[in-house]
Design a protein around this motif. Structure first.
Motif, PDB file in Angstrom:
ATOM      1  N   ALA A   1       2.434   4.442  -4.567  1.00 46.90           N
ATOM      2  CA  ALA A   1       2.110   3.780  -5.827  1.00 46.90           C
ATOM      3  C   ALA A   1       2.861   4.448  -6.966  1.00 46.90           C
ATOM      4  CB  ALA A   1       0.613   3.854  -6.070  1.00 46.90           C
TER       5      ALA A   1
ATOM      6  N   GLU B   1      -6.501  10.958  -9.714  1.00 45.54           N
ATOM      7  CA  GLU B   1      -7.383  11.795  -8.896  1.00 45.54           C
ATOM      8  C   GLU B   1      -8.478  12.373  -9.775  1.00 45.54           C
ATOM      9  OE1 GLU B   1      -4.684  14.702  -7.300  1.00 45.54           O
ATOM     10  OE2 GLU B   1      -4.403  13.520  -5.479  1.00 45.54           O
TER      11      GLU B   1
ATOM     12  N   LEU C   1       0.805  -1.211   0.000  1.00 43.28           N
ATOM     13  CA  LEU C   1       0.000   0.000   0.000  1.00 43.28           C
ATOM     14  C   LEU C   1       0.842   1.267   0.000  1.00 43.28           C
ATOM     15  CD1 LEU C   1      -2.564  -1.106   2.711  1.00 43.28           C
ATOM     16  CD2 LEU C   1      -2.801  -1.301   0.248  1.00 43.28           C
TER      17      LEU C   1
ATOM     18  N   ARG D   1       2.196   9.673 -12.790  1.00 44.71           N
ATOM     19  CA  ARG D   1       2.914   8.396 -12.794  1.00 44.71           C
ATOM     20  C   ARG D   1       4.409   8.628 -12.727  1.00 44.71           C
ATOM     21  NH1 ARG D   1       0.731   7.027 -18.840  1.00 44.71           N
ATOM     22  NH2 ARG D   1       0.831   9.169 -19.490  1.00 44.71           N
TER      23      ARG D   1
ATOM     24  N   LYS E   1      -0.955   7.351  -9.756  1.00 39.27           N
ATOM     25  CA  LYS E   1      -1.978   7.926  -8.884  1.00 39.27           C
ATOM     26  C   LYS E   1      -2.998   8.646  -9.753  1.00 39.27           C
ATOM     27  CE  LYS E   1      -2.534  11.071  -5.034  1.00 39.27           C
ATOM     28  NZ  LYS E   1      -1.884  12.066  -4.193  1.00 39.27           N
TER      29      LYS E   1
ATOM     30  N   ASP F   1     -16.533   9.389 -10.459  1.00 38.18           N
ATOM     31  CA  ASP F   1     -15.314   9.361  -9.653  1.00 38.18           C
ATOM     32  C   ASP F   1     -14.308   8.375 -10.223  1.00 38.18           C
ATOM     33  OD1 ASP F   1     -16.230   6.886  -8.801  1.00 38.18           O
ATOM     34  OD2 ASP F   1     -16.198   7.348  -6.680  1.00 38.18           O
ATOM     35  N   VAL F   2     -13.133   8.387  -9.619  1.00 35.61           N
ATOM     36  CA  VAL F   2     -12.046   7.507 -10.017  1.00 35.61           C
ATOM     37  C   VAL F   2     -11.959   6.391  -8.997  1.00 35.61           C
ATOM     38  CG1 VAL F   2      -9.582   7.341 -10.508  1.00 35.61           C
ATOM     39  CG2 VAL F   2     -10.804   9.450 -10.991  1.00 35.61           C
ATOM     40  N   TYR F   3     -12.096   5.150  -9.450  1.00 33.99           N
ATOM     41  CA  TYR F   3     -11.976   4.005  -8.555  1.00 33.99           C
ATOM     42  C   TYR F   3     -10.504   3.743  -8.236  1.00 33.99           C
ATOM     43  CZ  TYR F   3     -12.631  -0.681  -6.690  1.00 33.99           C
ATOM     44  OH  TYR F   3     -12.631  -1.776  -5.890  1.00 33.99           O
ATOM     45  N   GLY F   4      -9.644   3.862  -9.254  1.00 32.48           N
ATOM     46  CA  GLY F   4      -8.215   3.664  -9.039  1.00 32.48           C
ATOM     47  C   GLY F   4      -7.480   3.546 -10.357  1.00 32.48           C
ATOM     48  N   CYS F   5      -6.164   3.616 -10.278  1.00 31.45           N
ATOM     49  CA  CYS F   5      -5.303   3.506 -11.457  1.00 31.45           C
ATOM     50  C   CYS F   5      -4.165   2.535 -11.158  1.00 31.45           C
ATOM     51  CB  CYS F   5      -4.708   4.859 -11.826  1.00 31.45           C
ATOM     52  SG  CYS F   5      -5.927   6.091 -12.323  1.00 31.45           S
ATOM     53  N   GLY F   6      -3.643   1.926 -12.223  1.00 32.74           N
ATOM     54  CA  GLY F   6      -2.539   0.993 -12.041  1.00 32.74           C
ATOM     55  C   GLY F   6      -1.731   0.838 -13.309  1.00 32.74           C
TER      56      GLY F   6
ATOM     57  N   CYS G   1      -6.872   3.324 -15.792  1.00 33.20           N
ATOM     58  CA  CYS G   1      -7.653   3.849 -14.670  1.00 33.20           C
ATOM     59  C   CYS G   1      -9.066   3.327 -14.802  1.00 33.20           C
ATOM     60  CB  CYS G   1      -7.671   5.371 -14.676  1.00 33.20           C
ATOM     61  SG  CYS G   1      -6.082   6.131 -14.296  1.00 33.20           S
TER      62      CYS G   1
END
Length: 149
Positions: free
Chosen positions: A56, A61, A53, A81, A59, A133-138, A90
């Motif tokens: 990262a 937003e 965690l 990034r 990121k 909204d943004v759930y997440g990025c990777g 994302c």
């Protein structure tokens, strides 16, 4: 004689009272060993949590959103990034008034010279939405988003 009786523990017959517990020294060693074990376990959990965690490499937003109509939300994502030359993914979503997710979309963010970029996408919904909204990025981009190499 009276001092001698105070310093010496009483011998109780084990047949009547059961065996005596561990001595004071053994109890102290057990407490110290348990404390060391708990601290070591806490450090191990903290190390695992930090690696999973921790900071990262990508990121995402929420930059903004606009409800276009009851079935469409436009979402703007600000993506930062560590390696801007690599594509990232994302997940953006739309949510209804009661907080349920009513739409979701994976968004490919292409390589770029800038560390931070803003991208817009449209999310179609299954029910009226009030927010995007943004759930997440990777950085683990699925093959179907980038196509064959």
């Amino acid at each position: 004689m009276q001092n001698e009786m105070i310093d010496r523990p009483l011998d109780r017959p084990p047949e009547r009272y059961g065996s005596q517990g561990p001595s004071r020294r053994k109890r102290r060693l057990i407490v110290i060993a348990a404390t060391v074990l708990v601290v070591a376990l806490g450090v191990a959990i903290a190390a695992v949590a930090f690696t999973r965690l921790g900071s990262a490499d990508v990121k995402g937003e929420l930059g903004g959103y606009r409800v276009v109509d009851p079935g469409t939300v436009e979402v703007t994502v600000s993506v930062t990034r560590d390696d801007p030359s690599a594509p990232v993914v994302c997940i953006v979503r739309a949510r209804s008034y009661d907080g349920d997710e009513v739409g979701r979309r994976e968004l490919l963010v292409a390589p770029s010279p800038a560390k931070t970029v803003q991208v817009k996408t449209v999310v179609k919904t299954s029910a009226p939405a009030v927010v995007g909204d943004v759930y997440g990025c990777g950085s683990d981009v699925p093959e179907y988003l980038v196509g064959p190499s």
